[in-house]
Design an enzyme around this catalytic site. Structure first.
Site, PDB file in Angstrom:
ATOM      1  N   GLN A 133    -137.879 -40.759  59.714  1.00 53.79           N
ATOM      2  CA  GLN A 133    -136.489 -40.327  59.660  1.00 53.79           C
ATOM      3  C   GLN A 133    -135.960 -40.433  58.226  1.00 53.79           C
ATOM      4  O   GLN A 133    -136.628 -40.009  57.295  1.00 53.79           O
ATOM      5  CB  GLN A 133    -135.668 -41.154  60.657  1.00 53.79           C
ATOM      6  CG  GLN A 133    -135.979 -40.849  62.111  1.00 53.79           C
ATOM      7  CD  GLN A 133    -135.456 -39.490  62.551  1.00 53.79           C
ATOM      8  OE1 GLN A 133    -134.463 -38.974  62.040  1.00 53.79           O
ATOM      9  NE2 GLN A 133    -136.133 -38.886  63.527  1.00 53.79           N
ATOM     10  N   CYS A 185    -134.443 -45.428  58.651  1.00 53.84           N
ATOM     11  CA  CYS A 185    -135.596 -45.029  59.473  1.00 53.84           C
ATOM     12  C   CYS A 185    -135.174 -44.643  60.897  1.00 53.84           C
ATOM     13  O   CYS A 185    -135.985 -44.685  61.825  1.00 53.84           O
ATOM     14  CB  CYS A 185    -136.649 -46.129  59.501  1.00 53.84           C
ATOM     15  SG  CYS A 185    -137.229 -46.581  57.843  1.00 53.84           S
TER      16      CYS A 185
END
EC number: 2.3.1.181
Length: 239
Positions: A69, A195
């Site tokens: 991410q 993340c």
């Protein structure tokens, strides 16, 4: 080969150089490790969700082709880009992730950071949150005493992220790599869900009471990565 890039390094040209190196390499092209400190940037992985970027301010956002991410890169953080040919040593992605995490854990242990570990289901490397388990903080707030009864300290034992991992495999060859927070301004992490995890605490080695330069830590991390990769190559040759 291990090399340091110019510092601070803009993210986009380094990413483009990694792609070019990977696309052009052949069966005998040497593996390399590139080290750098990036100029401030948020990077969003290939399947990254924009909603995990909360308040970027003036920091640029680059949507790149690694896994994972959103994370932040900036001065005081070591970025180790491992340009490794996994196919050459018959290594699977899961094994490669373990190799990267092990190299970071070894580096932190060598520099006196205690408790570095993995977290199931969440790639990267974590340490006990120093804001909770630090005796200095306990002196200010007894509820943070790491020796206290867990029932009276519900946050005891929480983990904070100190290293993030994101990789890309193309034709069996890896690029991108791992970032390790050494001594940096951690404020930009508050502008994202690091993340993809809401409320995840992010720390650096300095917050854990260990003061080192990014150069020293980067050199040690590269040595650990190179040693682990060399051992894997030797094992493959002996099969």
């Amino acid at each position: 080969m291990i090399k340091w890039l110019a510092r601070p390094a803009d993210y986009l040209p380094v990413w483009q150089d990694m792609q070019a190196y990977t696309n052009q390499r052949g069966a005998d092209t040497p593996d390399e490790i590139w080290l750098c400190e990036h100029a401030p940037v948020y990077t969003l992985g290939q399947a990254g969700l924009p909603q995990h970027v909360l308040n970027p301010g003036n920091i640029p956002i680059v949507h790149c082709d690694r896994g994972g991410q959103v994370t932040y890169h900036g001065p005081g953080q070591v970025m180790a880009y491992a340009l490794f040919d996994l196919r050459r040593v018959d290594m699977y992605v899961k094994e490669y992730v373990t190799l990267l995490e092990d190299a970071v854990i070894d580096t932190l242990t060598q520099h006196g950071v205690a408790g570095a570990c993995r977290k199931p289901g969440a790639p990267g490397v974590y340490v006990p949150d120093p804001a909770v388990d630090c005796p200095l903080n306990a002196a200010l707030d007894p509820s943070l005493d790491p020796t206290s009864d867990p029932a009276s300290n519900p946050h005891r034992g929480e983990l904070a992220k100190i290293a993030a991992l994101g990789i890309k495999i193309r034709n069996g060859r890896a690029y991108h790599g791992v970032s390790l927070n050494v001594q940096m301004d951690l404020t930009p992490f508050l502008g994202i869900n690091p993340c993809g995890y809401e409320g995840l605490r992010t720390v650096d080695m300095a917050a854990c009471g260990v003061t080192r330069t990014p150069t020293d830590v980067g050199d040690a991390l590269a040595r650990n990565l190179a040693d682990a990769w060399r051992r894997r190559g030797n094992q493959h040759e002996n099969v």
